[in-house]
Scaffold this motif. Structure first.
Motif: not given
Length: 325
Positions: A22-46
């Motif tokens: 939510r927070v890093f996904g809300s960080a944008q340039t003045s033109g609205g481009a995202p500044l971060y890519e956020v991915v979520t993982c678990s230990l085994d993908g389960g």
């Protein structure tokens, strides 16, 4: 693009798990481009069991940890967040993280970092309610249970729950400056900075309804940062003795009036350095430091840099971000 990998472990708190996206996904340039890519993982993908009455399906396993620029470990309850060392599978996942990757724990996620020996000899924080347990398990860590977060450069820890938001916004600010961080805070409808530390949230007897607070005086002082405010003036505005005002201020804010005033002046100076072309001496006057020499001293103590170096770093960062779209 800066890649953030969030490691979801069994027992995770859903609130904290969702904060980075939510927070890093809300960080944008003045033109609205995202500044971060956020991915979520678990230990085994389960599927990950949460501490609530539902589980969460994630799309990645622990192999994405070695692609991260920043790894975030949210808080949770259960065996993974209680031992003094991580179990073998978790330890193996942490070993995948590349040297130099920024490591961040949210709330009790600090138990994971400490158990891996990554916080030995360093200042850190965690939720105040588990501070005694943390100190018992990890005596080599310099625990500070009164602050909202601790920044050791590439190793950061936050206090409980909403302090995770404070830390994530701090990282956005550190990476891209206050304008980007303030924009992210507005999109999340949260304050860009909270005063004080955990001390103001630790359980204490509630004051009588008739007892005055220092809140109005803090608001009054914020409008007069350019003036040489004294403790006696602030106490007089609050209608209290200096002793009573100092005690109540610390209870409510978690720091002394002088520390709070200095922090607010540094924050104002940072904002002016990032967003204006005012000379250092003029910024020093507007922020209440009086002289450029005083501003340099306080900024170096707080941030480790001189005013012009700070301006070059963050103005340049903002310009690169804004012209990249």
């Amino acid at each position: 693009m800066h890649r953030i990998v969030v490691l979801a472990l069994d027992g995770v708190l859903p609130f904290e798990l969702g904060i980075p996206a939510r927070v890093f996904g809300s960080a944008q340039t003045s033109g609205g481009a995202p500044l971060y890519e956020v991915v979520t993982c678990s230990l085994d993908g389960g599927t990950v069991r949460t501490c609530a009455d539902f589980a969460i399906a994630v799309e990645h396993d622990g192999t994405v940890l070695d692609t991260a620029d920043t790894v975030i470990i949210p808080s949770g309850h259960g065996p993974l967040f209680e031992g003094n060392e991580p179990p073998p599978r978790l330890a193996g996942a942490l070993e995948r993280i590349r040297p130099g990757t920024r490591l961040v724990s949210l709330c009790t996620g600090s138990f994971i970092l400490a158990g891996a020996g990554l916080l030995d000899g360093l200042p850190a924080t965690t939720h105040w309610a588990r501070a005694d347990e943390f100190q018992r398990l990890f005596p080599r860590v310099k625990l500070d249970p009164d602050v909202l977060f601790v920044d050791n450069g590439d190793l950061l820890t936050s206090a409980g729950c909403a302090a995770a938001i404070d830390l994530c916004l701090h990282l956005v600010r550190r990476d891209h400056g206050s304008e980007v961080a303030n924009g992210a805070a507005r999109r999340c409808v949260v304050p860009p900075w909270r005063d004080g530390g955990q001390a103001q949230y630790i359980e204490r007897p509630l004051p009588e309804p008739s007892v005055a607070t220092t809140g109005p005086t803090r608001a009054w002082a914020l409008e007069r940062l350019h003036l040489p405010l004294s403790l006696a003036q602030m106490a007089a505005h609050a209608g209290m003795s200096v002793r009573t005002f100092t005690r109540r201020f610390r209870e409510e804010v978690g720091m002394s009036p002088g520390q709070w005033l200095g922090h607010q002046r540094v924050e104002l100076a940072r904002h002016l350095l990032e967003t204006t072309d005012l000379p250092v001496d003029r910024i020093a006057e507007r922020a209440g430091f009086g002289t450029g020499a005083s501003l340099r001293k306080h900024l170096r103590e707080a941030l480790g840099v001189a005013p012009l170096a700070y301006r070059r770093t963050f103005r340049a960062t903002d310009q690169r971000a804004f012209t990249s779209v």
